[in-house]
Enzyme design. Structure first.
Site, short mmCIF file in Angstrom:
data_model
loop_
_atom_site.label_atom_id
_atom_site.label_comp_id
_atom_site.label_asym_id
_atom_site.label_seq_id
_atom_site.Cartn_x
_atom_site.Cartn_y
_atom_site.Cartn_z
N LYS A 164 29.41 90.91 -9.03
CA LYS A 164 28.08 91.39 -8.64
C LYS A 164 27.08 90.26 -8.85
CE LYS A 164 26.93 95.58 -9.90
NZ LYS A 164 26.71 96.73 -10.83
C1 E4P Z 1 24.77 99.23 -9.60
O1 E4P Z 1 24.98 98.16 -9.07
C2 E4P Z 1 23.77 99.37 -10.67
O2 E4P Z 1 24.16 98.51 -11.69
C3 E4P Z 1 23.62 100.73 -11.25
O3 E4P Z 1 24.19 101.72 -10.46
C4 E4P Z 1 22.21 101.03 -11.62
O4 E4P Z 1 22.10 102.37 -12.00
P1 E4P Z 1 20.84 102.92 -12.84
O5 E4P Z 1 19.61 102.73 -11.99
O6 E4P Z 1 21.16 104.36 -13.07
O7 E4P Z 1 20.77 102.11 -14.08
#
Ligand code: E4P
Length: 225
Positions: A86
């Site tokens: 990521k």
């Molecule tokens: C995904 O890439 C994100 O890291 C994640 O889903 C963020 O989720 P949140 O907004 O609930 O922290």
């Protein structure tokens, strides 16, 4: 739509895997911090549990492209194929994505709040772009619409990149994107479990069981009647 678990707690991952058809696990630095364990310890345990066929998404935390590329090489060498790095959708991130794509490392563009970020990431070679539905909503925009818009941009431009929708607050949002046919969604275990949490469903099944037991006897099933 692939359904992925957004969590790093082994007990919760195991529970969801036991009952639901899931395609892998995503993590982010906050999720890893919540696990309270050394990053590669927990990530390797997740990889062992889900197997090589499932997707594992792990975020790089460097602020510059050089550091992101170094992290990506370590992440993929430790965690094997089918591991997506990521990479934040920022200028340094786009620079890193181009390099990683050239090296054949799988990329999930993360921290996507706008369609243009997703478009640029797709052109850099990202396999997925992850719009944050709930966080976009909290900014006063419509996260679901942004995800749909990104999906359309990919399709209309012949890009192979898929939406990996993230940051959900409820099951209805997930269903809406499922109906639209986005490539993947990553959700916390409670949101997956919420998909079938419905008293009408359990009541209907209980009624069938009672009727059958009235016919064949208490505790009887089609296996032993
Ligand atoms: C995904 O890439 C994100 O890291 C994640 O889903 C963020 O989720 P949140 O907004 O609930 O922290």
């Amino acid at each position: 739509m692939k359904l992925i678990i957004d969590d790093a707690h082994m007990d919760r991952i195991k529970r969801v895997y036991e009952f639901y058809p899931v395609d892998g696990v995503t993590t982010n630095p906050t999720i890893l911090a919540e696990s309270g364990r050394a990053p590669y310890d927990v990530l390797k345990e997740i990889r062992r549990f889900i197997g090589d066929g499932a997707q594992l998404h792990v975020q790089a935390v460097s602020r510059d492209a050089k550091g992101m590329v170094e992290e990506a090489r370590r992440i993929t060498s430790e965690l094997g194929g089918n591991t997506f790095v990521k990479v934040p959708s920022l200028p340094e991130g786009f620079k890193a994505m181009k390099k990683l794509h050239a090296e054949g490392i799988l990329i999930t563009a993360t921290a996507v709040y706008t369609p243009m970020q997703a478009f640029l990431a797709a052109k850099c070679g990202a396999s997925y772009a992850a719009p944050y539905i709930n966080r976009i909503d909290n900014m006063g925009y419509n996260g679901i619409q942004v995800a749909k818009h990104i999906h359309d941009i990919f399709r209309n431009n012949g890009l192979k990149t898929e939406v990996l929708a993230a940051s959900f607050k409820n099951s209805q949002q997930l269903l809406e994107l499922c109906e639209y046919g986005v490539g993947a969604s990553t959700v916390a275990p409670d949101v997956i479990e919420g998909l079938v949490k419905n008293t009408a469903i359990t009541a209907a099944v209980e009624d069938f069981i009672k009727d059958f037991e009235g016919l064949a006897g208490i505790g009887k099933t089609m296996a032993n009647c």
